[in-house]
Structure formats: structure tokens, C-alpha cells
Design a protein around this motif. Sequence first.
Motif, PDB file in Angstrom:
ATOM      1  N   GLN A 172     -18.501   0.997  -7.560  1.00  0.00           N
ATOM      2  CA  GLN A 172     -17.810   0.847  -6.273  1.00  0.00           C
ATOM      3  C   GLN A 172     -16.374   0.370  -6.482  1.00  0.00           C
ATOM      4  O   GLN A 172     -15.460   0.814  -5.780  1.00  0.00           O
ATOM      5  N   ASP A 205     -14.498   3.385  -7.401  1.00  0.00           N
ATOM      6  CA  ASP A 205     -14.299   4.271  -6.243  1.00  0.00           C
ATOM      7  C   ASP A 205     -13.121   3.810  -5.383  1.00  0.00           C
ATOM      8  O   ASP A 205     -12.365   4.626  -4.868  1.00  0.00           O
ATOM      9  N   LEU A 206     -12.999   2.481  -5.220  1.00  0.00           N
ATOM     10  CA  LEU A 206     -11.922   1.982  -4.366  1.00  0.00           C
ATOM     11  C   LEU A 206     -10.554   2.137  -5.027  1.00  0.00           C
ATOM     12  O   LEU A 206      -9.524   2.066  -4.358  1.00  0.00           O
ATOM     13  N   GLY A 207     -10.552   2.345  -6.360  1.00  0.00           N
ATOM     14  CA  GLY A 207      -9.276   2.518  -7.048  1.00  0.00           C
ATOM     15  C   GLY A 207      -8.561   3.797  -6.639  1.00  0.00           C
ATOM     16  O   GLY A 207      -7.342   3.897  -6.708  1.00  0.00           O
ATOM     17  N   ASN A 208      -9.322   4.765  -6.191  1.00  0.00           N
ATOM     18  CA  ASN A 208      -8.730   6.047  -5.809  1.00  0.00           C
ATOM     19  C   ASN A 208      -8.577   6.125  -4.294  1.00  0.00           C
ATOM     20  O   ASN A 208      -9.484   6.516  -3.586  1.00  0.00           O
ATOM     21  N   TRP A 209      -7.398   5.733  -3.816  1.00  0.00           N
ATOM     22  CA  TRP A 209      -7.214   5.659  -2.355  1.00  0.00           C
ATOM     23  C   TRP A 209      -7.277   7.023  -1.687  1.00  0.00           C
ATOM     24  O   TRP A 209      -7.494   7.133  -0.486  1.00  0.00           O
ATOM     25  N   ARG A 210      -7.091   8.111  -2.479  1.00  0.00           N
ATOM     26  CA  ARG A 210      -7.164   9.437  -1.863  1.00  0.00           C
ATOM     27  C   ARG A 210      -8.589   9.759  -1.431  1.00  0.00           C
ATOM     28  O   ARG A 210      -8.806  10.613  -0.576  1.00  0.00           O
ATOM     29  N   GLY A 211      -9.563   9.085  -2.057  1.00  0.00           N
ATOM     30  CA  GLY A 211     -10.953   9.305  -1.677  1.00  0.00           C
ATOM     31  C   GLY A 211     -11.571  10.533  -2.319  1.00  0.00           C
ATOM     32  O   GLY A 211     -12.753  10.786  -2.174  1.00  0.00           O
ATOM     33  N   TYR A 243      -0.852  -1.388 -10.037  1.00  0.00           N
ATOM     34  CA  TYR A 243      -0.659  -2.771 -10.475  1.00  0.00           C
ATOM     35  C   TYR A 243      -1.973  -3.341 -10.983  1.00  0.00           C
ATOM     36  O   TYR A 243      -3.006  -3.205 -10.330  1.00  0.00           O
ATOM     37  N   VAL A 264       2.072   1.878  -3.562  1.00  0.00           N
ATOM     38  CA  VAL A 264       1.011   2.500  -4.352  1.00  0.00           C
ATOM     39  C   VAL A 264       0.942   3.998  -4.050  1.00  0.00           C
ATOM     40  O   VAL A 264       0.801   4.824  -4.950  1.00  0.00           O
ATOM     41  N   ARG A 265       1.102   4.333  -2.793  1.00  0.00           N
ATOM     42  CA  ARG A 265       1.005   5.740  -2.418  1.00  0.00           C
ATOM     43  C   ARG A 265       2.192   6.569  -2.924  1.00  0.00           C
ATOM     44  O   ARG A 265       2.123   7.789  -2.980  1.00  0.00           O
ATOM     45  N   HIS A 319       0.818  -1.211   0.000  1.00  0.00           N
ATOM     46  CA  HIS A 319       0.000   0.000   0.000  1.00  0.00           C
ATOM     47  C   HIS A 319       0.859   1.271   0.000  1.00  0.00           C
ATOM     48  O   HIS A 319       0.488   2.292  -0.555  1.00  0.00           O
ATOM     49  N   ARG A 337      -9.710   0.974 -12.724  1.00  0.00           N
ATOM     50  CA  ARG A 337      -9.672   1.089 -11.266  1.00  0.00           C
ATOM     51  C   ARG A 337      -8.284   1.521 -10.800  1.00  0.00           C
ATOM     52  O   ARG A 337      -8.142   2.470 -10.024  1.00  0.00           O
ATOM     53  N   SER A 338      -7.248   0.828 -11.284  1.00  0.00           N
ATOM     54  CA  SER A 338      -5.883   1.182 -10.873  1.00  0.00           C
ATOM     55  C   SER A 338      -5.495   2.566 -11.362  1.00  0.00           C
ATOM     56  O   SER A 338      -4.758   3.287 -10.695  1.00  0.00           O
ATOM     57  N   PHE A 386     -13.514  -6.785  -7.654  1.00  0.00           N
ATOM     58  CA  PHE A 386     -14.247  -7.263  -6.480  1.00  0.00           C
ATOM     59  C   PHE A 386     -15.639  -7.680  -6.948  1.00  0.00           C
ATOM     60  O   PHE A 386     -16.470  -6.827  -7.279  1.00  0.00           O
TER      61      PHE A 386
END
Lengths: 232, 313
Positions: A95, A98-104, A80, A74-75, A71, A145-146, A88
Motif C-alpha cells: 500500500q 501504491d501511494l507513491g504513484n499519484w497517477r494511480g 523527495y 511533485v506533479r 503536491h 515509493r517516491s 506510513f
Amino acid sequence: MTLVVSGLHAWYGHSHVLQGVDFEVGPGEIVALLGRNGVGRSTTLKALMGDVERRGRVLLDGARIDRLDPHQVVRRGLAYVPEDRQVFPTLTVEQNLDLGNWRGRAEGGWTKPDVLSRFPRLAERAKVPAGALSGGEQQLLSMCRSLLSNPRLMLIDEPTEGLAPAMVTQVKELIVEIAARGCAVLLVEQKLTIALKIASRVLVMVHGQMVFQDSTAAFIAAPEIRRRYLEV
Amino acid sequence: MSSLLILSLLNGLAYGLLLFLLSSGLTLIFSMMGVLNFAHASFYMLGAYLGFQLSAVTGFWVAIIISPILVGLIGAAVERFGLRKVHAQGHVAELLLTFGLAFLIEEVVQLVWGRSAVNFVLPQILRDPMFVLDGVAYPTYRIFMMAVALGMLAVVIVFLRTTRVGLLVQAALGLPRMVGMLGYNVPRLFTQVFAVGSALAGLAGAIGGAVLVTEPAMARELGPIVFVVVVVGGLGSVFGAFVASLIIGMVQTLAIGFDRPIYAMLGFGSPGEGGLAELWSVSLAQIAPLLPYLLLVLTLIFRPRGIAGTRDL
Ligand SMILES: Nc1ncnc2c1ncn2[C@@H]1O[C@H](COP(=O)(O)OP(=O)(O)OP(=O)(O)O)[C@@H](O)[C@H]1O
Ligand SMILES: [Mg+2]
């Protein structure tokens, strides 16, 4: 973005799969990683991400990232896309994105509306569980997503495997666009014609080591490399 | 319907909902981390004892809020400083750790609170009957238990469905590594899920302790049944755990409520003495404790993904 890898080793338990790998990826370029089945191409990508036991130096713009957890890698700007897509299945297409963008939150670059307007098929199915998509749609979803983390370097593992020709074209065009918009791509690709058409440089791997790295033109001019290391 | 049936159904529902409160956390922990947490029922016991102890100081209502929070913190510490350390050695090491922990907690509980049951007294308002049916008073307490369990079910489901962290948990149930590869700190998510799961078990103990008797054997008695719920409900499915909890709660309670020998249930007369008579005279109540395990074995053989599981065991 420049990635410099030197002396990278990786293990699965006692099996020593990567045995000192060296290579570089420059800003915005597409680099194709080639080799026969089982030589360690997927493992190379996993080792960069920190998903296998590994040792060696990995520098991203001069900073070491070889001790970080996935993680954290990635940050720092890597993304990947695994061989088996790993969408998922119970979450909807939206959804998953949405989870692909960890910054939110969106921060310029690639955004959800961007990818949904580029792929109407995904937009139509935004509220559908990702598990219900076709293989090709799942591949596009996984890549998008990635992409939404707006990486500087994307590692993509055999994205066209098992896809119909029309889908292969879409995947290929997306990779070209990703690079054109400034994100470098390290691509493991079995279909040589596709790899050579879009990559600017080629890496060839045998038994956990790199045996060739040069421009695509140099690779095409050296058919003996192809015969020795790629043809079966 | 006879009033006996109605009362038995209500009791079954109350017991089933309590089981669900206990197993919802375990199902998340088991599905997400693959950890067979033998100490889960011990957290339930800790919740009961802490609830009992705090009641004396803060009163019942505050105690049933603080006790689960304390148990959640203990759970977080166990995950962070115990399970995470042995994780690299694989699931057997994790299992042995929780196995040891279960015994440790039982011994500590006996040291602190003694070997016999403690007198967990409820506030008067919960001891008053809610209603009277054919002369049988139904305690308010059981209704309260049901309301708390249903409320928590609603909270857990809304949380999982609508919040970002909830989506991450759902994603990590099946593909934890991919969640990490998207930039999320999965070990920290594990700790949080473990803490919440432990807190739910603690809550079950705090509100169930008074009815089900707070004693050192309570973890050992309920522990295996909770695993049955998780397997029968199906890996990764909170909803499956809900259905399985109700089935097991009902089956066990009804079997005891309608206690009859097998021959009578099949409509035969008394078999008298000798031969297979003993077997035919076994009563439903005697069989009741065995039913959950029968269900477990049948599920594993015939439907390994349980009622609503997303993957095989
Ligand atoms: N999880 C694993 N455990 C043990 N060995 C593995 C594991 N994954 C891969 N290997 C072994 O490591 C070697 C390299 O695997 P890798 O997946 O990197 O190959 P690859 O070049 O991507 O080829 P392909 O994708 O065609 O299998 C292979 O010999 C493979 O059998
Ligand atoms: Mg591979």
C-alpha cells in the motif's frame, strides 16, 4: 531535466536559515550536497519542495516552480525522500508503494513489480505493515515509493544514516541505478566516501550559503575545502 | 438475565452507536488536521433541525438522506473558507473559530426554530414496538438507529481499508506532510474529510433528533461527551472511537437503569442521617453524567493514547 536555483532563502519563523542559495542540477547527474550539521542541507531540499517558507527562483526546465505547493511540485517531476523515511507505519509495504504513484496507474518507467523484483526482501513482506520493517528496509521502501512517481529529479536526504554496511551498499546501488535510468539525484550524504564515489558534482554549504560547487574531481583536488568546511 | 438488564443493554447500545456516528467524524478530523472542532456537535444539531424541517416537506425518509448531505456541504464551506484561512495562525485560531461557530449556530437555530424543543414526529412504522419483553414494548425506532449506525460503520471501514482515497486518509492521519510530498492535494483531502465527518454528525442528528429531543441545547449537552469518546478511543482510530462510544453509552445507560444509592450497592444498610450520610446516599444516576469525564481524566493521565490510538495526544 535541468534545475536552476538562484537566490533561494528560507525561514523557520524568525530564523533565517537559507540566505541566498544558488546551484544547478543537470539531467541524469548525481549531485552531492555536503556540509556540517545544521548548515541547512535538509532545509534546501524542503525549500525546493515548498515545505518551508521561502523566497527565490527555482526553475525546472525553464518553468518557475517556487510558488507551487508540495503536491504541485511533485506533479512537475520532483520527488523527495525525507531524512526520517516517513513510511506510513499502519499501511502495508504494498500500500505504501501504491501511494507513491499519484497517477494511480503505471506508465512505463519504474513500476511496482520492478521494485519488488529488485528487492525480494520487500516482496516477501508486501503484506506486512511498513512499521514492522527494519530501518534499512524502511529506507529502501521510502526510496522506492517516491520512485514510483517516475520523477525527473529526486531529492534524497541522508539515506544511509544508521544503516548496516550491507544495507548501505544496497541504497548506494539503487541511487546509481536511479540516475542511470535517467532521473537526476540531489543527495545529502554525511558519508563522504559514498558521496564522492557516486556523485559527479559536489556542493558544499556553510550557514545557509553555498561556498563550493564543482566536479567531484575538483573537490578531491582541493583538500583545504574539505578541512575548512566539512571536518569537525 | 432480567428483562430490565436486557432493555438497558439495548438502550446503551443504541445510545453508544449514536455517539459513534457522531464521534467517528470528529476522530478523523482531530487526528488528521489537529483541529479541535468545537462545532462538531453543532453539525449534529443542524442535522436534527434540518431533518425536522425537511420531514414536513419531503417526508421523514428523504429528509434523513438530504439533511446529512446539506450538513456536509456546510461543513465543507466552513473548512474551505474558514478553517483553511486561519490555519496559518495555528491551532488556537482554529479552535477559536469553531468555538465562535458553535455559538453562532446555536443562536441561528434559536432565531429560526425558537427556544423550545420542536415536535420531531417519526413515521408510524418506527413508532410501533419491535417486540414486547415482560410487558415492556421496545420501540422499532431504536433498532433502526442501531442498524443505521452499524451500516455506516461498515461503510466507513470498508472505504478506509479498500479504496485509494481511504488509504490516503489513513496515511494522512499520521503523516499529512508526507502525503503532500507524494503528490496529493492534502488541503483538498482535509476539506473532503471535514465534509464527510460533518455529514456523519448530521446523520446522527437526523436519526437521533426525534428520540433525544431536538432543542437548541442539544449541541451543548452532547458536545463534550463526543470529545471524551475521541480521546478515550485514541487519536487516529475509528475502531477505538467505536469501542469508547459503546463503553460510554453502556455505562451511562446502565447507571441510570440500575439507579441505587451507593450504600446499597456496597451492601450496607441505610446510613441514616448526618455525617457522611449525604455522600453515601448519592445515587448511581446522579453520578452517571460525571462518569465520562472521569474516564477522560483517567485516560489522559494513565493511557494518553487511549484504547487504540496510534500516537499520544
Ligand atoms: N522545524 C524547524 N524549526 C526551527 N528551526 C529549524 C527547524 N528545522 C531546522 N531548523 C534549524 O535550521 C538550521 C538548518 O537545519 P537543517 O535541518 O537544514 O540542517 P542540516 O544541514 O540538514 O543538518 P542536520 O541534518 O545534521 O541537522 C539548523 O540550525 C536547525 O536547527
Ligand atoms: Mg538534515
